[in-house]
Design a protein around this motif. Structure first.
Motif, short mmCIF file in Angstrom:
data_model
loop_
_atom_site.label_atom_id
_atom_site.label_comp_id
_atom_site.label_asym_id
_atom_site.label_seq_id
_atom_site.Cartn_x
_atom_site.Cartn_y
_atom_site.Cartn_z
N GLY A 185 0.82 -1.21 0.00
CA GLY A 185 0.00 0.00 0.00
C GLY A 185 0.85 1.25 0.00
O GLY A 185 2.00 1.25 0.41
N GLY A 186 0.25 2.33 -0.49
CA GLY A 186 0.98 3.60 -0.52
C GLY A 186 1.18 4.16 0.87
O GLY A 186 0.24 4.25 1.66
N CYS A 187 2.41 4.53 1.19
CA CYS A 187 2.71 5.07 2.51
C CYS A 187 3.66 6.25 2.36
O CYS A 187 4.67 6.16 1.66
CB CYS A 187 3.35 3.99 3.39
SG CYS A 187 3.50 4.47 5.13
N LEU A 219 -1.65 15.02 -4.47
CA LEU A 219 -0.25 15.31 -4.16
C LEU A 219 -0.23 16.64 -3.41
O LEU A 219 -0.71 17.66 -3.92
CB LEU A 219 0.57 15.40 -5.45
CG LEU A 219 2.05 15.76 -5.28
CD1 LEU A 219 2.78 14.69 -4.47
CD2 LEU A 219 2.71 15.96 -6.64
N LEU A 220 0.30 16.60 -2.20
CA LEU A 220 0.27 17.76 -1.31
C LEU A 220 1.68 18.26 -1.00
O LEU A 220 2.65 17.48 -1.07
CB LEU A 220 -0.42 17.39 0.00
CG LEU A 220 -1.80 16.74 -0.09
CD1 LEU A 220 -2.24 16.24 1.28
CD2 LEU A 220 -2.82 17.72 -0.66
N ILE A 265 2.76 7.52 7.33
CA ILE A 265 1.30 7.51 7.41
C ILE A 265 0.76 7.11 6.04
O ILE A 265 1.24 7.59 5.01
CB ILE A 265 0.75 8.88 7.86
CG1 ILE A 265 -0.77 8.78 8.10
CG2 ILE A 265 1.11 10.00 6.89
CD1 ILE A 265 -1.34 9.97 8.87
N ARG A 266 -0.19 6.21 6.04
CA ARG A 266 -0.75 5.74 4.78
C ARG A 266 -1.57 6.83 4.11
O ARG A 266 -2.14 7.71 4.79
CB ARG A 266 -1.59 4.49 5.01
CG ARG A 266 -0.75 3.30 5.49
CD ARG A 266 -1.38 1.98 5.12
NE ARG A 266 -0.54 0.84 5.50
CZ ARG A 266 0.45 0.37 4.75
NH1 ARG A 266 0.74 0.96 3.60
NH2 ARG A 266 1.15 -0.68 5.15
N ARG A 267 -1.65 6.74 2.78
CA ARG A 267 -2.35 7.79 2.02
C ARG A 267 -3.78 7.98 2.49
O ARG A 267 -4.25 9.11 2.63
CB ARG A 267 -2.35 7.42 0.53
CG ARG A 267 -0.99 7.36 -0.14
CD ARG A 267 -1.12 6.82 -1.56
NE ARG A 267 -1.68 5.49 -1.56
CZ ARG A 267 -2.11 4.86 -2.66
NH1 ARG A 267 -2.07 5.46 -3.83
NH2 ARG A 267 -2.62 3.64 -2.58
N GLU A 268 -4.48 6.87 2.76
CA GLU A 268 -5.89 6.97 3.14
C GLU A 268 -6.08 7.50 4.55
O GLU A 268 -7.20 7.84 4.95
CB GLU A 268 -6.58 5.61 2.99
CG GLU A 268 -6.03 4.52 3.90
CD GLU A 268 -4.92 3.71 3.27
OE1 GLU A 268 -4.72 2.55 3.68
OE2 GLU A 268 -4.23 4.23 2.36
N ARG A 308 1.22 12.25 -0.17
CA ARG A 308 0.03 11.90 -0.93
C ARG A 308 -1.11 11.53 0.01
O ARG A 308 -0.89 10.94 1.06
CB ARG A 308 0.33 10.74 -1.88
CG ARG A 308 1.32 11.11 -2.97
CD ARG A 308 1.58 9.99 -3.96
NE ARG A 308 2.57 10.39 -4.94
CZ ARG A 308 2.30 11.05 -6.06
NH1 ARG A 308 1.03 11.36 -6.35
NH2 ARG A 308 3.25 11.38 -6.91
N ALA A 309 -2.32 11.89 -0.41
CA ALA A 309 -3.53 11.55 0.33
C ALA A 309 -4.50 10.86 -0.61
O ALA A 309 -4.54 11.17 -1.81
CB ALA A 309 -4.17 12.80 0.93
N LEU A 310 -5.27 9.95 -0.08
CA LEU A 310 -6.25 9.20 -0.87
C LEU A 310 -7.61 9.37 -0.23
O LEU A 310 -7.77 9.16 0.98
CB LEU A 310 -5.85 7.72 -0.90
CG LEU A 310 -6.46 6.84 -1.99
CD1 LEU A 310 -5.99 7.28 -3.37
CD2 LEU A 310 -6.08 5.38 -1.75
N MET A 311 -8.59 9.72 -1.06
CA MET A 311 -9.92 10.01 -0.52
C MET A 311 -10.98 9.41 -1.44
O MET A 311 -10.81 9.39 -2.65
CB MET A 311 -10.10 11.53 -0.43
CG MET A 311 -11.35 11.98 0.28
SD MET A 311 -11.37 13.79 0.48
CE MET A 311 -10.05 13.99 1.68
N PRO A 312 -12.09 8.90 -0.87
CA PRO A 312 -13.18 8.40 -1.72
C PRO A 312 -13.67 9.47 -2.68
O PRO A 312 -13.71 10.66 -2.34
CB PRO A 312 -14.27 8.02 -0.71
CG PRO A 312 -13.53 7.76 0.56
CD PRO A 312 -12.37 8.72 0.56
#
Length: 353
Positions: A240-242, A312-313, A276-279, A321-325
């Motif tokens: 997973g993306g971290c 991308l922040l 910290i994971r993206r989500e 990176r952050a992942l959002m629904p």
């Protein structure tokens, strides 16, 4: 629970004195009877070599391998209570589906009635009964893989070894075969040892996973344990993306970082990095009244992936990176200012490597 396969300090090297590579470097593992156990790692990490050692296709330089409590030293592949399913299927092109599946039983001189019974049963289990009379050239990739599974299962091995069996299957069919494979393993109760480089496959199929890199096992645990509690930067980034950063614990609950001091859950590790994971990266409009572990940032880019949107922040000179629904993205666009929060329970601390 009984142990199906045990490895004790197993070593396997390849090459000459001028260039020796330890493909398996002192691996110790126990696989429990009846579990779906995955060996996960990048290409060249040693997972296929480890499978071949269990199967008897390679001999260990050092260490012991036991299957069902019996030491396998000197035991040839055909005498081991294991069967292997390969990525390339290895079916006989001149035989039809029934005869491909029955081949091993005929070599063991099983009675014709017993062969008929056992082959019919596994063809039903693997959904190839209607293909019984076809030769392999008339089968699709997914059908060939089901036949290869049936041929291995019909011998009723104590342990089934699977070497990336779905790697050559297209994505849509692979998802269906994954579900079928897991259901089949549960119905049979056979121990499966599954080699894959696909993290999603390992997470969805496995009871437990061993993550390998450079011939060593880095972590063993359930999918939840490994994903939620990776002990190293490699495991965190491979599953997973971290987002990974340097940092220093200045107390059991305080972490010094480029974002300032962050509160963490009580920690024992002497860690010099965190992630910290993206989500788990939380984003809020800049005027939000959110406090604790917060930093101001800017959205540099936005990538739509269907069910999720990846951001991308940039904040305090660091990118993350952050992942959002997808249904929560209306308020965030490229160039927008945001408030970023790292929840203490989501911060991962890594052992020194």
């Amino acid at each position: 629970m009984n142990t199906a396969v045990s490895l004790d300090n197993v070593v396997k090297s390849f090459g000459s004195n001028s260039g020796i590579v330890r493909a398996v470097d002192g691996i110790t593992l126990e696989v429990r009877s009846g579990e779906f156990f995955s060996l996960l790692g990048p290409s060249g990490c040693g997972k296929t070599t480890l499978l071949r050692l269990i199967a008897g296709f390679e001999a260990a330089d050092f260490g012991n391998i036991s299957v069902q409590g019996h030491n396998m030293a000197g035991v040839p592949p055909q005498a081991r209570p294991v069967n292997t399913v390969f990525q390339n299927y290895a079916l006989f092109p001149h035989l039809n589906v029934f005869e491909n599946i029955a081949f091993g039983l005929r070599m063991k001189r099983i009675s014709p009635d017993e062969i008929q019974r056992r082959v019919a049963k596994v063809m039903e289990l693997t959904h190839v009964a209607e293909l019984s009379g076809r030769v392999t050239d008339q089968l699709s990739g997914g059908q060939k893989q089901r036949v290869a599974l049936a041929r291995a299962i019909v011998n009723e091995p104590a342990v089934l070894l699977l070497d990336e069996p779905l790697a050559a299957i297209d994505a849509k069919l692979r998802g269906q075969l994954q579900s079928d494979l897991r259901a089949l393993q549960r119905e049979l109760g056979t121990t499966f040892i599954y080699v894959t480089h696909d993290q999603d496959e390992a997470l969805s199929l496995s009871d437990r996973i061993a993550v390998l890199n450079r011939g060593k096992v880095l972590q063993v645990g359930t999918p939840h344990e490994i994903y939620e509690g990776p002990r190293s930067k490699f495991v965190a980034s491979f599953l997973g993306g971290c987002n990974i950063f340097s940092g220093k614990l200045i107390s059991r609950t305080q972490l010094e970082t480029a974002f300032g001091e962050l509160r963490v859950n009580s920690a024992e590790l002497n860690s010099s990095s965190w992630g910290i994971r993206r989500e788990d990266v939380e984003m809020f409009p800049p005027e939000s009244s959110v406090h604790g572990n917060c930093v101001s940032g800017e959205i540099l880019d936005v990538s739509y992936t269907g069910p999720h949107v990846e951001y991308l922040l940039k904040a305090d000179g660091e990118t993350l990176r952050a992942l959002m629904p997808s249904n929560r993205t209306a308020e965030f666009s490229r160039g927008a200012k945001v408030l970023i929060r790292f929840a203490p329970e989501s911060i991962l601390l890594f052992e020194a490597e």
